[in-house]
Each structure stands twice: as C-alpha cells, then as structure tokens.
Write a protein that holds these residues in place. Structure first.
Motif, PDB file in Angstrom:
ATOM      1  N   THR A 203       0.822  -1.207   0.000  1.00 23.07           N
ATOM      2  CA  THR A 203       0.000   0.000   0.000  1.00 23.07           C
ATOM      3  C   THR A 203       0.855   1.257   0.000  1.00 23.07           C
ATOM      4  N   PHE A 204       1.944   1.250   0.724  1.00 20.44           N
ATOM      5  CA  PHE A 204       2.873   2.376   0.769  1.00 20.44           C
ATOM      6  C   PHE A 204       4.290   1.881   0.505  1.00 20.44           C
ATOM      7  N   PRO A 205       4.887   2.230  -0.638  1.00 18.37           N
ATOM      8  CA  PRO A 205       4.420   3.267  -1.566  1.00 18.37           C
ATOM      9  C   PRO A 205       3.770   2.747  -2.854  1.00 18.37           C
ATOM     10  N   PHE A 206       3.762   1.429  -3.096  1.00 17.63           N
ATOM     11  CA  PHE A 206       3.452   0.948  -4.447  1.00 17.63           C
ATOM     12  C   PHE A 206       1.975   1.041  -4.806  1.00 17.63           C
ATOM     13  N   GLY A 207       1.083   0.846  -3.849  1.00 17.37           N
ATOM     14  CA  GLY A 207      -0.336   0.952  -4.164  1.00 17.37           C
ATOM     15  C   GLY A 207      -0.800   2.378  -4.376  1.00 17.37           C
ATOM     16  N   GLU A 208       0.021   3.337  -3.953  1.00 15.70           N
ATOM     17  CA  GLU A 208      -0.372   4.739  -4.056  1.00 15.70           C
ATOM     18  C   GLU A 208      -0.446   5.240  -5.492  1.00 15.70           C
TER      19      GLU A 208
END
Length: 371
Positions: A194-199
């Motif tokens: 989720t942080f940072p790639f899903g952002e």
C-alpha cells in the motif's frame, strides 16, 4: 479569467513522475522494518506487486481510453451513484496529500529549521505546489525533468560516500531469512503493497493525459521497477550502515545514515543533499495527489479544477498541521489506521469492484455498436 491549459505529458515525463512519486516520502520514513535485515527482500517482492498493480490500473483505463478514474465511475455506476465513489476518492487524495506534507515538515523542523514553525513550512511548500498546478500538469512534468538527474545522482552518491567513509558493514544483512519468510510477508502486506506501491492509484487521473497512451503501460511498469530497485538500494545502505534495529528506531533513517559520512575530512554533513531529495520528492508526491483530488472536484461540479486550487491548497496546509499532535502520533496513525481503512479499500478493493461492471458495460456497448 483562467487560461486554457494543454493537459498532455510525454512518456518520459510520466516515467519521471512515477519514479519520483514512489521515492517521495518513502526515503523519509522507515519502510519494511517488520522484515528487519531482510527488508530489502520485502521491497523487491512489493515491487513485483506494484508492477502488477499498475498493469491492472492501466487495464481499467484501457477499457475506456481517454477517461480517468472518475469518468469510469460514472460510466459504470451512473451519474448519482458514481458521485459517492468520486467524493470518497477526493477526500482520500486530499487527506494523503496532507499526510505527505506533514512528513516533510517534520523532517525540516527536526533536522534543519529547528526554530521555524512547521506551519510556515507547510504554507511555503503549498504555495509552490499551487503555482505549479495552476500552470498545469505539463509544467510539473517539465520541472521534474530538470531535477531528476540531481535526485538520482544524490541518492547514489550518499551510498558511495558512506561506503568510502568505511561505515558500511555488510554483515548487518546476515543472516538472510533467519526467521523464515513470515516477517517478509508481514512487511509486504499491507505496509509495502500500500505504501508506496499501491499509491499509484492517483495516476489513474494522470495516465489518460499521456501523449502516447498505448505505451503508457510499459513506461509505468519500468518506472515502478526502477523506483523499487532504488528503494532496495537505499534500504541496503541503511541496514548496512545503521543496522536493522537502529534503522527501525531512527526517526529519519536516511538522514541518520548521511550524518555518518566523513570523507577525507572534507565531505561531511551532507544533510542538505538528503533534504533536497526529500523536498523534491514531496513536492511531486503532494502535487500528484492534489491534482488527482482537484480532477475529482472538477468532475463532481463541472468547474475547471484550477478554480479549486487555492482554497483546497489552504485546506491541505491546515490539515497537515491539525492531523496529529506530534510526529509519533502521526506515524502511528500511518501504520495502523491508514493502510487498513484507507489504502486497501481505495487502492485495491474499489478498483476490483469496478472491474466486473466495466467489463459488462463495455461488452453491452460493443453489442450495440455491432448491431
């Protein structure tokens, strides 16, 4: 009168924006700490998930080329139900923009401007971002082109300077997978995915404006992979310099590692290099989130998004201060509340919910066209 903007960015500018966006606040705070000395392995695994995620987002956009996230909601759910999803994402984008702004403010106040009120820093950076976005997303892309070489060069040189200073101990990386794969999986889900790639869900409002949309998927994947490798590099530098335990306890690990540099009794105290990298990354990251929220308001009220820039900019600056009483509370909220209650629904659950409706709607439309 608000002048008309050409909202088009090149593939190279898209690559830069995603790369800097991913680096952004990720180099400020500690990531992957649950995996301890295997944090770099967790980041590599999360990078793969991030690449798959951006491919999924592009697949959704490709079903209705030229439409952004909010327009997809209206196409799938109708005019009224889509407003609920649009409003939710607007709140999400502005809230995360405020959190990222607070990250940077805390870094400056605790490391360099110790007597400067954090309110002044937030207002100053917000004014810069307001000016950038008023000129358009294309200007943000061009600005990123100018500063990218400095960001890349400074991050590489910090690691090399620490190495030449004799502060790196590669034995800190051992033993590899001492406790099995469990801690690595714990670090990946939900924190790293989720942080940072899903952002990058915010880029569902930007990718439709790329000049060559059909090549945007490849460029986005390469940008994710490249940023993942850079985060892996910085994490290895931090672990080998500070150790896994000290890295987890440090408020700003990269800044702490940079302070270990002492080369030839001449190159010392390179704090400003780290602050510059973080400052530019934060400006890009807040700008992308801010732009995504503004496009949502534009879609919701059918008013050009620049009409909302200044009032929403002041709100973001205010929320970044009022969001928590201190940095410890801010980080705790980001590790517990945000991943489960904000990131996962808005980054994964709602886009997955959108998929079947989008497939059904496009299939129905294709049948009508064929008839």
């Amino acid at each position: 009168m608000i002048p008309k903007l050409t909202e088009k960015i090149s593939l190279w500018q898209l690559f830069i924006l995603i790369y800097v966006f991913e680096i952004g606040s990720s180099v400020v705070v500690d990531i992957g700490s649950d995996a301890k000395q295997d944090a770099w392995i967790a980041i590599l695994l999360a990078t793969g998930i991030g690449a798959v995620t951006i491919v999924f987002y592009h697949y959704l956009l490709n079903k209705k080329e030229g439409k952004n996230l909010f327009e997809l909601f209206e196409f799938c759910f109708g005019k009224y139900i889509s407003k609920v999803f649009t409003f939710g994402y607007i709140i999400y984008f502005f809230y995360i923009a405020s959190r990222v702004m607070r990250d940077f403010g805390e870094l400056l106040v605790s490391s360099i401007f110790e007597k400067t009120p954090i309110e002044f820093i937030s207002i100053t950076i917000t004014l810069v971002i307001i000016y950038l976005l008023y000129l358009g997303i294309e200007v943000l892309g061009r600005t990123s082109e100018i500063f990218l070489p400095y960001v890349f060069f400074f991050l590489i040189m910090v690691g090399l300077f620490i190495l030449f200073s004799g502060e790196i101990q590669f034995e800190n990386l051992q033993p590899v997978l001492a406790e099995g794969i469990g801690p690595v999986i714990k670090a990946v889900f939900p924190q790293l995915m989720t942080f940072p790639f899903g952002e990058v869900v915010a880029f569902m409002t930007i990718i439709p404006y790329v000049s060559s949309f059909k090549h945007a998927k490849k460029v986005s994947v390469v940008a994710i992979l490249f940023s993942g490798l850079m985060l892996t590099y910085t994490t290895i530098v931090l672990i080998t310099t500070l150790g896994a335990e000290m890295k987890a306890r440090a408020t700003f690990p990269l800044l702490s590692a940079a302070r270990e540099i002492s080369l030839l009794k001449f190159i010392e105290r390179v704090d400003l290099i780290v602050v510059f990298v973080v400052m530019f990354g934060i400006i890009v990251k807040v700008s992308v989130y801010f732009f995504a929220g503004l496009k949502g308001l534009e879609h919701l009220f059918s008013i050009p998004y620049r009409a909302f820039i200044f009032p929403m900019g002041t709100i973001i600056a205010f929320i970044s201060i009022a969001i928590s009483h201190n940095f410890a509370e801010h980080i705790e909220e980001g590790l517990v509340f945000v991943p489960y209650y904000l990131h996962l629904p808005f980054q994964y659950f709602i886009p997955l919910l959108l998929l079947p409706f989008l497939l059904w709607k496009t299939r129905q439309k294709n049948k009508k066209v064929n008839k």
